[in-house]
Scaffold this motif. Structure first.
Motif, PDB file in Angstrom:
ATOM      1  N   ILE A 118       0.844  -1.202   0.000  1.00  0.00           N
ATOM      2  CA  ILE A 118       0.000   0.000   0.000  1.00  0.00           C
ATOM      3  C   ILE A 118       0.879   1.251   0.000  1.00  0.00           C
ATOM      4  O   ILE A 118       0.590   2.230  -0.683  1.00  0.00           O
ATOM      5  N   ARG A 159       4.049  13.089  -1.740  1.00  0.00           N
ATOM      6  CA  ARG A 159       2.751  12.961  -1.062  1.00  0.00           C
ATOM      7  C   ARG A 159       2.484  14.165  -0.175  1.00  0.00           C
ATOM      8  O   ARG A 159       1.352  14.643  -0.072  1.00  0.00           O
ATOM      9  N   ARG A 185       1.605  17.114  -2.411  1.00  0.00           N
ATOM     10  CA  ARG A 185       0.232  17.051  -2.913  1.00  0.00           C
ATOM     11  C   ARG A 185      -0.746  17.623  -1.891  1.00  0.00           C
ATOM     12  O   ARG A 185      -1.638  18.406  -2.246  1.00  0.00           O
ATOM     13  N   MET A 217     -10.800  16.700  -0.937  1.00  0.00           N
ATOM     14  CA  MET A 217     -11.339  15.875   0.147  1.00  0.00           C
ATOM     15  C   MET A 217     -10.749  16.256   1.504  1.00  0.00           C
ATOM     16  O   MET A 217     -11.266  15.860   2.534  1.00  0.00           O
ATOM     17  N   ARG A 257      -7.410  -6.837   6.898  1.00  0.00           N
ATOM     18  CA  ARG A 257      -7.158  -7.325   5.533  1.00  0.00           C
ATOM     19  C   ARG A 257      -7.931  -6.473   4.540  1.00  0.00           C
ATOM     20  O   ARG A 257      -7.419  -6.116   3.482  1.00  0.00           O
ATOM     21  N   VAL A 258      -9.196  -6.186   4.871  1.00  0.00           N
ATOM     22  CA  VAL A 258      -9.990  -5.280   4.041  1.00  0.00           C
ATOM     23  C   VAL A 258      -9.999  -3.928   4.757  1.00  0.00           C
ATOM     24  O   VAL A 258     -10.598  -3.787   5.828  1.00  0.00           O
ATOM     25  N   VAL A 259      -9.314  -2.968   4.207  1.00  0.00           N
ATOM     26  CA  VAL A 259      -9.179  -1.655   4.848  1.00  0.00           C
ATOM     27  C   VAL A 259     -10.554  -1.021   5.001  1.00  0.00           C
ATOM     28  O   VAL A 259     -11.316  -0.914   4.033  1.00  0.00           O
ATOM     29  N   ASN A 305      -9.732   5.538   1.919  1.00  0.00           N
ATOM     30  CA  ASN A 305      -8.331   5.524   1.503  1.00  0.00           C
ATOM     31  C   ASN A 305      -7.453   5.557   2.748  1.00  0.00           C
ATOM     32  O   ASN A 305      -7.944   5.744   3.863  1.00  0.00           O
ATOM     33  N   LEU A 306      -6.164   5.361   2.534  1.00  0.00           N
ATOM     34  CA  LEU A 306      -5.205   5.432   3.650  1.00  0.00           C
ATOM     35  C   LEU A 306      -4.193   6.537   3.380  1.00  0.00           C
ATOM     36  O   LEU A 306      -3.022   6.415   3.706  1.00  0.00           O
ATOM     37  N   TYR A 307      -4.663   7.621   2.765  1.00  0.00           N
ATOM     38  CA  TYR A 307      -3.744   8.715   2.460  1.00  0.00           C
ATOM     39  C   TYR A 307      -3.578   9.617   3.681  1.00  0.00           C
ATOM     40  O   TYR A 307      -4.139  10.700   3.769  1.00  0.00           O
ATOM     41  N   LEU A 348      -5.059  -5.548  -3.213  1.00  0.00           N
ATOM     42  CA  LEU A 348      -5.368  -4.635  -2.110  1.00  0.00           C
ATOM     43  C   LEU A 348      -6.885  -4.641  -1.959  1.00  0.00           C
ATOM     44  O   LEU A 348      -7.597  -4.706  -2.965  1.00  0.00           O
ATOM     45  N   SER A 377     -10.292  -2.801   0.091  1.00  0.00           N
ATOM     46  CA  SER A 377     -10.807  -1.762   0.983  1.00  0.00           C
ATOM     47  C   SER A 377     -12.303  -1.614   0.750  1.00  0.00           C
ATOM     48  O   SER A 377     -12.820  -2.014  -0.291  1.00  0.00           O
ATOM     49  N   ILE A 382       0.162   1.107  -7.965  1.00  0.00           N
ATOM     50  CA  ILE A 382      -0.415   1.156  -6.621  1.00  0.00           C
ATOM     51  C   ILE A 382      -0.214   2.536  -6.001  1.00  0.00           C
ATOM     52  O   ILE A 382      -1.073   3.044  -5.286  1.00  0.00           O
ATOM     53  N   ARG A 383       0.923   3.138  -6.313  1.00  0.00           N
ATOM     54  CA  ARG A 383       1.185   4.477  -5.781  1.00  0.00           C
ATOM     55  C   ARG A 383       0.123   5.485  -6.242  1.00  0.00           C
ATOM     56  O   ARG A 383      -0.262   6.380  -5.506  1.00  0.00           O
ATOM     57  N   THR A 404      -4.769   1.683  -2.391  1.00  0.00           N
ATOM     58  CA  THR A 404      -5.596   2.140  -1.264  1.00  0.00           C
ATOM     59  C   THR A 404      -5.136   3.497  -0.719  1.00  0.00           C
ATOM     60  O   THR A 404      -5.938   4.232  -0.150  1.00  0.00           O
ATOM     61  N   ALA A 405      -3.852   3.801  -0.871  1.00  0.00           N
ATOM     62  CA  ALA A 405      -3.357   5.125  -0.454  1.00  0.00           C
ATOM     63  C   ALA A 405      -2.915   5.915  -1.682  1.00  0.00           C
ATOM     64  O   ALA A 405      -2.024   6.757  -1.615  1.00  0.00           O
ATOM     65  N   THR A 437      -2.260   8.309  -4.867  1.00  0.00           N
ATOM     66  CA  THR A 437      -2.261   9.768  -4.987  1.00  0.00           C
ATOM     67  C   THR A 437      -3.455  10.258  -5.802  1.00  0.00           C
ATOM     68  O   THR A 437      -3.898  11.386  -5.636  1.00  0.00           O
ATOM     69  N   SER A 457      -7.305   8.355  -3.945  1.00  0.00           N
ATOM     70  CA  SER A 457      -7.915   8.935  -2.744  1.00  0.00           C
ATOM     71  C   SER A 457      -8.815  10.124  -3.087  1.00  0.00           C
ATOM     72  O   SER A 457      -9.705  10.464  -2.324  1.00  0.00           O
ATOM     73  N   ASP A 458      -8.573  10.747  -4.252  1.00  0.00           N
ATOM     74  CA  ASP A 458      -9.485  11.810  -4.697  1.00  0.00           C
ATOM     75  C   ASP A 458     -10.830  11.222  -5.111  1.00  0.00           C
ATOM     76  O   ASP A 458     -11.882  11.816  -4.883  1.00  0.00           O
TER      77      ASP A 458
END
Lengths: 174, 459
Positions: free
Chosen positions: A70, A81, A84, A92, A163-165, A169-171, B186, B188, B347-348, B352-353, B355, B358-359
């Motif tokens: 991830i 990151r 951004r 968001m 396992r299932v987030v 998102n995890l940002y 992944l 979620s 993936i980046r 799930t995370a 860039t 997530s928007d």
């Protein structure tokens, strides 16, 4: 696994816990640039691997940095990151999320002169919009370097328990 | 029930907001779409050896996909035929048999019931094990991608993909062996209706510049000009949009395959070295596709971005939630370093995370949940962009829209969605095979446009 190494002494342990508290305060205040500049070492590997749910008898090896992850960031990637989030165009995060961090079970071991391996548990509580609530628990495995300007993390492995987030998102940084 | 005509207006290019909210609409989708269409369940690369298995879902049904000793594939419902328990709880592995935790019934790699504990003492030869195998699912593959289907009357997978195969061959067959999927996925949860991401991937070039303004600015590259919609450029010549008989579709951004990747030297080199082979094998029209970026959905709930190479399944969990599964597509014959680099970048950006990912999640959730208001829900959504600037094309199959920023493939997706909900069976769907594209009335759009272009003075 039986731990045969000796943990660091009380004073160092206290210094590391205080460092984590300061780190968390910067993140909670959305001081992402300060966080990045203060605590991240230039040789950082910031990694959140994906663990499958497998049978106990399954002999396949654990994930490596060459596998799906991830997060799998180096210094420049982590910096991007941060950049951004600071563009002012991440809709968001406007109005911003409220994130609290709870760091516990800190155990630190000296692995080389001025270098420490530190294990901790992290609970992340994220409030968004009017009534969105997300809770994450993670195991964190850090490698810290003690420098003239404080501790810097050069390896951070984040083991997320779900396992299932359970989040869109995890940002966010842990 | 024949209520879907009240939900989709093909001519007016709009959909009732109820399609994202109503429980009865969702129930009908489960019965008429997810029980009758081919659903993505895996790839050869995820179950390479005899005995290998993965567990997945078809809508809300748990499924085991298992590689047989002879190399073929079987899929069956992951639920014991005795008292219904889930049999396999691992994501993947290799197994000679699947043993239920409850009473210990043992099912073989092919789903048949092979052993029942204390059978003689408990059942006294009264148990017909041959009738108690796990419920089987039709399985077919196309270029290594594995799909399952519950409806014996459904067309073959190849016919279901239909005219989309012409496009898919470009990348799934490729120059020399096509693509494979890298897992583990992944996973979620996202609080949205499954169609919001499906429609977004099938045809939303419009949101890219605005939703992803921050990420595009940060990444730079070919799409940086779209960030914040600041660039003043004509969109008509930057790509195309396509929709097919069975609702599959995609948007193409020309010459932008790897635009979202930051570290991309290996992948760029691979594409440059192989594009000649594509031209030779498939012609220049598909070489154009090969070096472009695709945002794609295979009806109903599988999406991918070719070039970025993220690959998604949107498993529905009721009308207002999905489980997002994310794999990475990589060229089978690329070197290991290039594959790993593609996976990292995919993936980046869209993990799930991610860039960019997530928007999107925020929008998808909001577009769903706003419809909980009864007055709000009485409204309609608009998907009219590029209407009448689309039609049949002399080269490209399906219906082709003039720009990747358009909603041609939205309209095609919901046209077929409505057709599936209305049709009592596949025979009724087949009956529309010759007239499915009648709603696109501007039949001369492309012939006129192409001959006008030809007449233009050349520089």
């Amino acid at each position: 696994m039986t731990e045969t190494r000796k943990p660091v002494g009380m004073e160092l342990h206290h210094a590391i816990v205080s460092h984590y508290s300061a780190e968390v305060r910067m993140l909670q205040n959305q001081q992402y640039r300060e966080w990045f500049d203060t605590v991240i070492a230039e040789d950082i590997h910031y990694w959140m691997p994906v663990y499958e749910q497998r049978y106990a008898r399954d002999r396949r090896p654990d994930p490596t940095p060459g596998d799906a992850a991830i997060y799998n960031d180096d210094y420049a990637e982590l910096q991007q990151r941060v950049d951004r989030l600071l563009t002012g165009q991440v809709w968001m995060e406007d109005p911003p999320s409220r994130i609290r961090y709870f760091v516990t079970n800190v155990e630190a071991f000296e692995i080389a002169p001025f270098e420490f391996e530190v294990f901790s548990n992290v609970l992340v509580h994220r409030n968004r919009r009017q009534n969105e609530v997300y809770v994450h628990t993670l195991g964190r495995e850090d490698k810290l370097r003690k420098t003239d300007s404080g501790f810097k993390v050069f390896s951070r492995k984040l083991n997320i328990d779900a396992r299932v987030v359970q989040d869109k998102n995890l940002y966010f940084f842990v | 029930m024949n209520g879907s005509s009240a939900l989709v207006d093909n001519i007016g290019a709009s959909q009732s907001r109820r399609v994202f909210w109503d429980q009865d609409v969702y129930q009908l989708e489960l019965e008429r779409i997810f029980s009758r269409c081919w659903l993505m369940i895996g790839h050869d690369s995820l179950v390479p050896k005899p005995g290998d298995f993965i567990t997945t879902y078809m809508a809300e049904d748990r499924v085991i996909l298992s590689r047989q000793p002879d190399g073929s594939l079987k899929a069956f419902i992951n639920s014991c035929t005795h008292r219904g328990n889930q049999i396999c709880h691992a994501d993947s592995g290799s197994a000679k048999a699947f043993v239920c935790n409850y009473h210990g019934w043992v099912f073989g790699q092919d789903g048949s019931l092979v052993d029942v504990p204390m059978e003689e003492r408990c059942y006294h030869s009264d148990l017909d094990k041959s009738k108690l195998g796990l419920a089987p699912i039709r399985v077919e593959t196309y270029k290594g991608f594995i799909f399952g289907c519950h409806d014996p009357e459904a067309p073959s997978l190849e016919d279901y993909l239909g005219d989309f195969c012409w496009y898919l061959d470009t990348i799934w067959d490729g120059p020399d062996g096509g693509l494979e999927l890298l897992g583990p996925p992944l996973k979620s949860t996202l609080a949205c209706n499954w169609k919001v991401p499906a429609e977004n991937f099938v045809g939303d070039g419009y949101h890219v510049g605005w939703t992803h303004a921050a990420a595009l600015q940060m990444i730079g590259g070919e799409l940086a000009g779209l960030s914040g919609n600041r660039a003043d450029m004509p969109f008509d010549d930057l790509g195309l949009q396509f929709t097919m008989r069975h609702g599959h579709g995609f948007g193409l951004i020309d010459n932008a395959a790897t635009a979202i990747h930051v570290k991309r030297d290996g992948y760029v080199k691979y594409l440059e070295e192989t594009r000649g082979g594509i031209r030779e094998k498939f012609g220049p029209e598909r070489e154009r596709l090969y070096v472009g970026h695709w945002n794609t959905s295979i009806f109903p709930n599988c999406s991918f971005l070719y070039g970025t190479n993220t690959f998604k399944i949107w498993h529905p969990r009721g009308p207002h939630e999905i489980e997002v599964w994310t794999y990475t597509m990589v060229p089978k014959n690329a070197d290991t370093e290039t594959k790993r680099s593609i996976q990292r970048e995919a993936i980046r950006s869209f993990g799930t995370a991610g860039t960019l990912e997530s928007d999107d999640g925020e929008n998808m959730s909001s577009a769903t949940y706003n419809n909980n208001g009864i007055i709000t829900r009485k409204g309609w959504m608009n998907s009219s962009m590029g209407k009448d600037r689309e039609g049949p094309h002399p080269v490209y199959p399906g219906i082709v829209g003039v720009s990747f920023i358009g909603e041609t493939s939205y309209r095609g997706f919901y046209r077929f969605w409505q057709e599936m909900l209305d049709a009592p069976d596949w025979a009724a769907i087949r009956a529309n095979d010759d007239t499915w594209d009648a709603m696109w009335t501007n039949r001369n759009f492309w012939p006129d446009r192409l001959s006008a272009k030809q007449a233009e003075p050349q520089d």
